[in-house]
Design a protein around this motif. Sequence first.
Motif, PDB file in Angstrom:
ATOM      1  N   UNK A   1       0.830  -1.202   0.000  1.00 38.80           N
ATOM      2  CA  UNK A   1       0.000   0.000   0.000  1.00 38.80           C
ATOM      3  C   UNK A   1       0.866   1.254   0.000  1.00 38.80           C
ATOM      4  N   UNK A   2       1.995   1.214   0.710  1.00 41.98           N
ATOM      5  CA  UNK A   2       2.911   2.366   0.764  1.00 41.98           C
ATOM      6  C   UNK A   2       3.585   2.601  -0.584  1.00 41.98           C
ATOM      7  N   UNK A   3       3.680   1.574  -1.402  1.00 48.12           N
ATOM      8  CA  UNK A   3       4.211   1.691  -2.769  1.00 48.12           C
ATOM      9  C   UNK A   3       5.562   2.427  -2.833  1.00 48.12           C
ATOM     10  N   UNK A   4       6.471   2.052  -1.950  1.00 50.45           N
ATOM     11  CA  UNK A   4       7.810   2.636  -1.976  1.00 50.45           C
ATOM     12  C   UNK A   4       7.957   3.910  -1.166  1.00 50.45           C
ATOM     13  N   UNK A   5       6.850   4.454  -0.717  1.00 51.00           N
ATOM     14  CA  UNK A   5       6.869   5.703   0.045  1.00 51.00           C
ATOM     15  C   UNK A   5       7.317   5.434   1.490  1.00 51.00           C
ATOM     16  N   UNK A   6       7.965   6.399   2.090  1.00 48.78           N
ATOM     17  CA  UNK A   6       8.394   6.297   3.481  1.00 48.78           C
ATOM     18  C   UNK A   6       7.167   6.150   4.376  1.00 48.78           C
ATOM     19  N   UNK A   7       7.290   5.247   5.382  1.00 53.55           N
ATOM     20  CA  UNK A   7       6.174   5.091   6.307  1.00 53.55           C
ATOM     21  C   UNK A   7       6.628   4.707   7.704  1.00 53.55           C
ATOM     22  N   UNK A   8       5.739   5.034   8.655  1.00 55.33           N
ATOM     23  CA  UNK A   8       5.836   4.594  10.044  1.00 55.33           C
ATOM     24  C   UNK A   8       4.605   3.741  10.278  1.00 55.33           C
ATOM     25  N   UNK A   9       4.788   2.630  10.963  1.00 53.47           N
ATOM     26  CA  UNK A   9       3.656   1.786  11.308  1.00 53.47           C
ATOM     27  C   UNK A   9       3.627   1.664  12.824  1.00 53.47           C
ATOM     28  N   UNK A  10       2.537   2.115  13.438  1.00 51.47           N
ATOM     29  CA  UNK A  10       2.350   2.032  14.884  1.00 51.47           C
ATOM     30  C   UNK A  10       1.348   0.922  15.182  1.00 51.47           C
ATOM     31  N   UNK A  11       1.837  -0.133  15.809  1.00 51.07           N
ATOM     32  CA  UNK A  11       1.002  -1.293  16.104  1.00 51.07           C
ATOM     33  C   UNK A  11       1.567  -1.974  17.341  1.00 51.07           C
ATOM     34  N   UNK A  12       0.732  -2.741  18.014  1.00 52.94           N
ATOM     35  CA  UNK A  12       1.181  -3.446  19.214  1.00 52.94           C
ATOM     36  C   UNK A  12       1.614  -4.880  18.928  1.00 52.94           C
TER      37      UNK A  12
END
Length: 174
Positions: free
Chosen positions: A111-122
């Motif tokens: 879904x991010x398709x190469x874009x920078x991301x942060x994922x906040x999950x437990x």
Amino acid sequence: MPADRPYVFLDVDGVLIPFAARTTGRSPSPHRAAHRDSIGNPLLERVDPDDGRRLLALDCQLVWATTWLAEANDVISPLLGLPELPVVPWPDSDDEPPRGVHWKTAFLTRWAAGRTFVWLDDEITDLDRHWVAVHHPGRALLHRVDPQLGLTDADFSTVGQWLTAMPRPRYHGG
């Protein structure tokens, strides 16, 4: 809002709604109590409205990455003072992730398709981090939130520092 800002994928349960009651010392506002009662979920009282302000202060594009789906916009966003956010639509698939990798990992990466991301999950583990490092060409921070506490000052500090340390495109005027 620049389209190239990093995504911050937000889970709800264990992140914005901690499993243990928060001790904020504040009494619930009548609006929050009425909203919670109309939804019928007493755990919503654990949502800290300050989290919304702090999330909005991050230089990012917030995205719901939760099984709450669009209900996160209807229920959680008003409690946090957030606008309507994009929602990751989970696939209806029986594809099994690699052993030990969270079922959200590959889908969020695509879904991010190469874009920078942060994922906040437990539920993030080192296997998820390794999988993303191998399969995602952009930068990514997979940050595990303690589900008993939900988002803390330390979590916001970690994410904020990581986002601030990102290289920014330079303006090339002509």
